[in-house]
Motif scaffolding. Structure first.
Motif, PDB file in Angstrom:
ATOM      1  N   SER A  56      -7.059  -4.987  -7.336  1.00  0.00           N
ATOM      2  CA  SER A  56      -6.149  -5.140  -6.196  1.00  0.00           C
ATOM      3  C   SER A  56      -5.829  -6.601  -5.887  1.00  0.00           C
ATOM      4  N   LEU A  70      -3.104  -2.042  -1.310  1.00  0.00           N
ATOM      5  CA  LEU A  70      -3.579  -1.135  -2.347  1.00  0.00           C
ATOM      6  C   LEU A  70      -5.056  -1.369  -2.649  1.00  0.00           C
ATOM      7  N   PRO A  72      -7.341   0.413  -5.506  1.00  0.00           N
ATOM      8  CA  PRO A  72      -7.636   1.406  -6.541  1.00  0.00           C
ATOM      9  C   PRO A  72      -9.128   1.714  -6.608  1.00  0.00           C
ATOM     10  N   VAL A  84      -6.243   5.933  -5.809  1.00  0.00           N
ATOM     11  CA  VAL A  84      -5.782   4.666  -5.246  1.00  0.00           C
ATOM     12  C   VAL A  84      -5.488   4.921  -3.771  1.00  0.00           C
ATOM     13  N   ALA A  86      -3.821   3.485  -0.218  1.00  0.00           N
ATOM     14  CA  ALA A  86      -2.731   2.611   0.199  1.00  0.00           C
ATOM     15  C   ALA A  86      -2.611   2.680   1.713  1.00  0.00           C
ATOM     16  N   ARG A  94      -3.667   8.345   0.079  1.00  0.00           N
ATOM     17  CA  ARG A  94      -4.545   8.353  -1.091  1.00  0.00           C
ATOM     18  C   ARG A  94      -3.898   9.248  -2.146  1.00  0.00           C
ATOM     19  N   LEU A 142       2.961   5.170  -6.138  1.00  0.00           N
ATOM     20  CA  LEU A 142       1.568   5.238  -6.582  1.00  0.00           C
ATOM     21  C   LEU A 142       1.450   6.008  -7.897  1.00  0.00           C
TER      22      LEU A 142
END
Length: 168
Positions: A56, A70, A72, A84, A86, A94, A142
């Protein structure tokens, strides 16, 4: 860099652009805000993520002009590690692997869609309820940047072993 059209049940035609080598992903459309993810210039692309990294600190993202933070997951052998997170404003998303091909998008902890992606050539979303244009942008972005689905732990372990054998 390639751009493809994706048809969505609520938001009609979206344009999805992915450049793994250059570290760029974008989702745009007439009915959705534009979203982008960029990998830091000069950083090397690494598998398994289409955007080229799961770090990230090497990524910046936004929807319209609002930052998209973000985070991950570690993407290890267990499918549950392929996700991930967000954050856009106060809304938490997610995208998490649910099968070998699909991932579920949640908004503030509630399932809102299932995504399936094959690079940027084919992405589909099955919405479980009507959503906001912002949700669509984040979900497609995403799925485009991080992919969908994950292998089972035994298969991932065998593939890792095979990859470690010289000459294979």
């Amino acid at each position: 860099m390639t751009t493809h059209a994706v048809e969505d049940q609520y938001f009609r035609t979206l344009a999805v652009t992915l450049d793994t080598a250059g570290g760029f992903a974008e989702v745009s459309g007439e009915l959705v805000p534009t979203g982008t993810v960029r990998r830091r210039p000069g950083s090397a692309a690494q598998a398994p993520y289409p955007i080229g990294t799961g770090d990230s600190t090497l990524l910046t993202a936004q929807v319209q002009d609002e930052p998209l933070a973000l985070t991950p997951g570690p993407a290890r052998f267990r499918r549950g590690t392929w996700y991930v997170d967000a954050l856009l404003g106060t809304t938490a998303y997610r995208l998490a692997a649910r099968s070998t091909e699909t991932s579920t998008l949640t908004r503030d902890g509630e399932d809102i869609a299932t995504f399936e992606a094959h690079g940027n050539e084919w992405i589909s979303a099955a919405w479980q309820r009507p959503v906001d244009p912002q949700d669509a942008t984040v979900g497609y972005l995403l799925a485009l940047a991080f992919g969908t689905g994950a292998q089972t732990a035994p298969r991932a372990f065998v593939m890792a072993l095979l990859d470690s054998i010289p000459g294979q």
